[in-house]
Design a protein around this motif. Sequence first.
Motif, PDB file in Angstrom:
ATOM      1  N   GLU A 117     -10.147   1.038   2.010  1.00  0.00           N
ATOM      2  CA  GLU A 117     -10.058   1.529   3.415  1.00  0.00           C
ATOM      3  C   GLU A 117      -8.762   0.920   3.845  1.00  0.00           C
ATOM      4  O   GLU A 117      -7.967   1.696   4.689  1.00  0.00           O
ATOM      5  N   ALA A 118      -8.105  -0.261   3.703  1.00  0.00           N
ATOM      6  CA  ALA A 118      -6.778  -0.807   4.065  1.00  0.00           C
ATOM      7  C   ALA A 118      -5.816  -0.043   3.610  1.00  0.00           C
ATOM      8  O   ALA A 118      -4.798   0.344   4.357  1.00  0.00           O
ATOM      9  N   ASN A 119      -5.705   0.520   2.482  1.00  0.00           N
ATOM     10  CA  ASN A 119      -4.819   1.362   1.708  1.00  0.00           C
ATOM     11  C   ASN A 119      -4.721   2.771   2.730  1.00  0.00           C
ATOM     12  O   ASN A 119      -3.652   3.141   3.002  1.00  0.00           O
ATOM     13  N   ASP A 120      -5.917   3.165   2.971  1.00  0.00           N
ATOM     14  CA  ASP A 120      -5.805   4.689   3.578  1.00  0.00           C
ATOM     15  C   ASP A 120      -5.318   4.332   5.156  1.00  0.00           C
ATOM     16  O   ASP A 120      -4.644   5.208   5.721  1.00  0.00           O
ATOM     17  N   GLN A 121      -5.550   3.351   5.716  1.00  0.00           N
ATOM     18  CA  GLN A 121      -5.172   3.122   6.959  1.00  0.00           C
ATOM     19  C   GLN A 121      -3.847   2.755   7.195  1.00  0.00           C
ATOM     20  O   GLN A 121      -2.929   3.162   7.947  1.00  0.00           O
ATOM     21  N   ALA A 122      -3.171   1.986   6.120  1.00  0.00           N
ATOM     22  CA  ALA A 122      -1.684   1.806   6.097  1.00  0.00           C
ATOM     23  C   ALA A 122      -1.140   2.980   5.876  1.00  0.00           C
ATOM     24  O   ALA A 122       0.094   3.427   6.506  1.00  0.00           O
ATOM     25  N   ASN A 123      -1.405   3.880   4.941  1.00  0.00           N
ATOM     26  CA  ASN A 123      -0.793   5.095   4.670  1.00  0.00           C
ATOM     27  C   ASN A 123      -0.682   5.971   6.004  1.00  0.00           C
ATOM     28  O   ASN A 123       0.113   6.875   6.182  1.00  0.00           O
ATOM     29  N   LYS A 124      -2.025   5.878   6.528  1.00  0.00           N
ATOM     30  CA  LYS A 124      -2.004   6.793   7.677  1.00  0.00           C
ATOM     31  C   LYS A 124      -1.051   6.641   8.825  1.00  0.00           C
ATOM     32  O   LYS A 124      -0.071   7.490   9.487  1.00  0.00           O
ATOM     33  N   TRP A 125      -1.004   5.367   9.078  1.00  0.00           N
ATOM     34  CA  TRP A 125      -0.064   4.857  10.129  1.00  0.00           C
ATOM     35  C   TRP A 125       1.439   4.838   9.618  1.00  0.00           C
ATOM     36  O   TRP A 125       2.151   5.503  10.398  1.00  0.00           O
ATOM     37  N   TYR A 144       0.802  -1.229   0.029  1.00  0.00           N
ATOM     38  CA  TYR A 144       0.033  -0.014   0.152  1.00  0.00           C
ATOM     39  C   TYR A 144       0.629   1.324  -0.150  1.00  0.00           C
ATOM     40  O   TYR A 144       0.390   2.396  -0.424  1.00  0.00           O
TER      41      TYR A 144
END
Length: 261
Positions: free
Chosen positions: A239-247, A185
């Motif tokens: 959604e998984a992409n957004d969460q990974a980039n945020k972290w 991601y």
Amino acid sequence: MNKVEYLILRSALEFSETLKNVAEEHNISHAEVALAANCLFQNGDILAEINISEDEIRDDVGVHQVRYDLDGYEGYPSPLAPFPEEGENDNDQISRIYKWLIPNYKAKRPLVLTLSEIEASLEGKLGAWYYLTPQGGTRWESVTYPDWNRYHTQRLGCGPGEISVSQIVSPDRKFIEKFLNIDCYVCAVVHISGTEVWDMLEPWQATYWKILPRGYIVRYQSRQSDWHIDSDTSPEWIEANDQANKWYWEFRKWYRDPEFE
């Protein structure tokens, strides 16, 4: 420490830098950069290396001085060149040394630039690169409060259609493990599962001026990522992409810039 002094220090955190680049990148006048850099040099927070051209070596130093200055210089054999052969003059001897010197030779000794040399480097008339001393690094740390457990280095290989070797080094093994789980991601290069080789660096030379007690290093085979978001991409993947980039981008904030009036 004022803002310009801080920007000069921050710009050379990981690699040596030129004062001209600092002025251009941050839109600071040459006069302001020169004043701040002069203070940092005089205080012992930064030092410099000056590029030496072939003409400067030929005109300014003789063969024996060249041999003396470069004796033991990293990357070159010592002594650098044999003594003059029978019938060989100094110019011939210097010419044989050039194959080791040019184009990458820099002044061996750390230099404190004078104000006139600083101004010349800002005008592009002097090939000078500056870098932090350990004292300068400590001074930067005193105003940024870095979390070195969040610091990491990456070397990502791979071109289109190729398999290459990449690596990550960090004091935090859990960070590396999580990164490898989400690199599809957040990174243009993704690891090939099962190729990871772990090791420990004790101590770890995290930057050229900072040594940490340890660093976990993992090397792995990698390939270019082919992911992209389009109309067929599932909401779950987005959604998984957004969460990974945020972290990941939050984790990358390993220090905080101070505020200046």
